[in-house]
Design an enzyme around this catalytic site. Structure first.
Site, PDB file in Angstrom:
ATOM      1  N   ASP A  52       0.332  -1.145   0.081  1.00  0.00           N
ATOM      2  CA  ASP A  52       0.151   0.138   0.182  1.00  0.00           C
ATOM      3  C   ASP A  52       1.283   1.171  -0.514  1.00  0.00           C
ATOM      4  OD1 ASP A  52      -2.261  -1.708   0.164  1.00  0.00           O
ATOM      5  OD2 ASP A  52      -2.907  -1.166   2.102  1.00  0.00           O
ATOM      6  N   ALA A  53       1.428   1.204   0.827  1.00  0.00           N
ATOM      7  CA  ALA A  53       3.337   2.672   0.618  1.00  0.00           C
ATOM      8  C   ALA A  53       3.508   2.721  -0.312  1.00  0.00           C
ATOM      9  CB  ALA A  53       3.788   2.193   1.288  1.00  0.00           C
ATOM     10  N   ASP A  56       0.914   3.963  -2.377  1.00  0.00           N
ATOM     11  CA  ASP A  56       0.736   5.082  -2.324  1.00  0.00           C
ATOM     12  C   ASP A  56       1.594   6.654  -2.613  1.00  0.00           C
ATOM     13  OD1 ASP A  56      -1.771   4.969  -0.690  1.00  0.00           O
ATOM     14  OD2 ASP A  56      -0.695   4.663   0.692  1.00  0.00           O
ATOM     15  N   SER A 101     -13.421   7.600  -1.340  1.00  0.00           N
ATOM     16  CA  SER A 101     -12.505   6.808  -0.852  1.00  0.00           C
ATOM     17  C   SER A 101     -11.643   7.838  -0.105  1.00  0.00           C
ATOM     18  CB  SER A 101     -11.068   6.193  -1.589  1.00  0.00           C
ATOM     19  OG  SER A 101     -10.550   6.973  -2.474  1.00  0.00           O
ATOM     20  N   GLU A 135     -10.769   7.570  14.931  1.00  0.00           N
ATOM     21  CA  GLU A 135     -11.565   6.064  14.331  1.00  0.00           C
ATOM     22  C   GLU A 135     -10.497   5.428  14.118  1.00  0.00           C
ATOM     23  OE1 GLU A 135     -14.661   6.623  11.722  1.00  0.00           O
ATOM     24  OE2 GLU A 135     -15.874   7.887  12.912  1.00  0.00           O
ATOM     25  N   LYS A 137      -8.382   1.984  12.105  1.00  0.00           N
ATOM     26  CA  LYS A 137      -9.134   2.161  10.196  1.00  0.00           C
ATOM     27  C   LYS A 137      -8.159   0.619   9.747  1.00  0.00           C
ATOM     28  CE  LYS A 137      -8.335   2.923   5.996  1.00  0.00           C
ATOM     29  NZ  LYS A 137      -8.185   1.408   5.141  1.00  0.00           N
ATOM     30  N   GLU A 195     -16.329  -1.257   6.407  1.00  0.00           N
ATOM     31  CA  GLU A 195     -15.777  -2.579   5.461  1.00  0.00           C
ATOM     32  C   GLU A 195     -16.151  -4.026   6.057  1.00  0.00           C
ATOM     33  OE1 GLU A 195     -12.434  -1.557   3.981  1.00  0.00           O
ATOM     34  OE2 GLU A 195     -13.359   0.149   3.380  1.00  0.00           O
TER      35      GLU A 195
END
Length: 261
Positions: A52-53, A56, A101, A135, A137, A195
């Protein structure tokens, strides 16, 4: 599509500030293709090949080039995409409100820019109080639940943000998702967004069962959850240890409260 990940572009060793217009245009074209490939693997196949990093970082570089060269903004820019087009094997459902998103903030500067944008949107000065809600994730598969008169009538994946996949029968097999809302004071139309995910312990146990049965283990809990939710046979979904974490709403015929909390 090849089973090997897209090779990184050597031009990315050059800072965005050092790019000229021609090299910027070429890199935007390459980034568009590369990110589309990763989107297809992540959203369409539930089989990402980069972290994911790393993903991104590609998105941030694409955005930085677009901001420096606004005339080069492409009609198919990754900045315009949310999720991935729903697969033909599922019935498609159009979201009553777009299912967008979340945006990441990776360092103090990006957090500061987010705070400034919120203050500007709300018309607040630097000295005025600004409340935040924090919150958890959850990394899973996004799902929108629609209730009418207290009964679950549809469940749809994010898809491309406007149209998602109808996975209603699969969603009904997840214990955390009620088919009938409790109480009698809920609005006529309620859309809950959240989710579908798999806890780490449940994921490890599932992989043990997969291996014992001679199958391939899942790569990570997110892939396992997304793949389990998007089965054509709901009995397979029912056998997977899926959970649901609700964090937002979509269409509401009336708002039941006035704060995020």
């Amino acid at each position: 599509m090849s089973d090997t990940p897209t090779q990184p572009d050597s031009r990315r060793a050059t800072s965005v500030d050092a790019l000229d217009e021609a090299s910027a245009a070429a890199e935007l074209e390459a980034l568009t293709k590369e990110l589309a490939d990763h989107d297809a693997r992540y959203h369409g196949q539930d089989a990402p090949v980069i972290s994911d990093a790393a993903y991104d970082a590609l998105k941030r570089r694409n955005l930085a080039i677009e901001q420096r060269f606004p005339s080069l903004f492409r009609d198919d820019s990754p900045s315009l995409r949310v999720g991935y087009a729903p697969l033909d094997k599922f019935e498609q459902l159009r979201h009553a409100q777009p299912m967008l998103s979340l945006k990441n903030a990776m360092d103090d500067d990006e957090v500061g820019e987010f705070v400034r944008s919120v203050r500007k949107f709300l018309g607040l000065g630097d000295g005025e109080a600004l409340a935040f809600t924090a919150e958890p994730k959850i990394d899973g598969a996004s799902l929108s639940l629609r209730y009418e008169n207290g009964r679950l009538v549809s469940a749809a994946t994010r898809g491309d943000g406007a149209v998602g996949e109808n996975v209603t029968e699969n969603a009904k097999t997840i214990p955390d998702i009620p088919q009938i809302l409790d109480g009698a004071s809920f609005p006529q139309v309620v859309e809950i967004r959240g989710e579908v995910y798999m806890a780490h312990d449940d994921f490890a146990a599932l992989n043990e069962r997969q291996i014992a049965a001679g199958g391939q283990p899942f790569a990570n809990p997110r892939n396992a959850a997304a793949g389990s939710l998007r089965q054509l046979d709901s009995s397979i979904t029912a056998r997977r240890p899926l959970r649901y974490f609700a964090y937002a709403w979509g269409e509401m015929s009336e708002m039941p409260t006035t704060t995020q909390t």
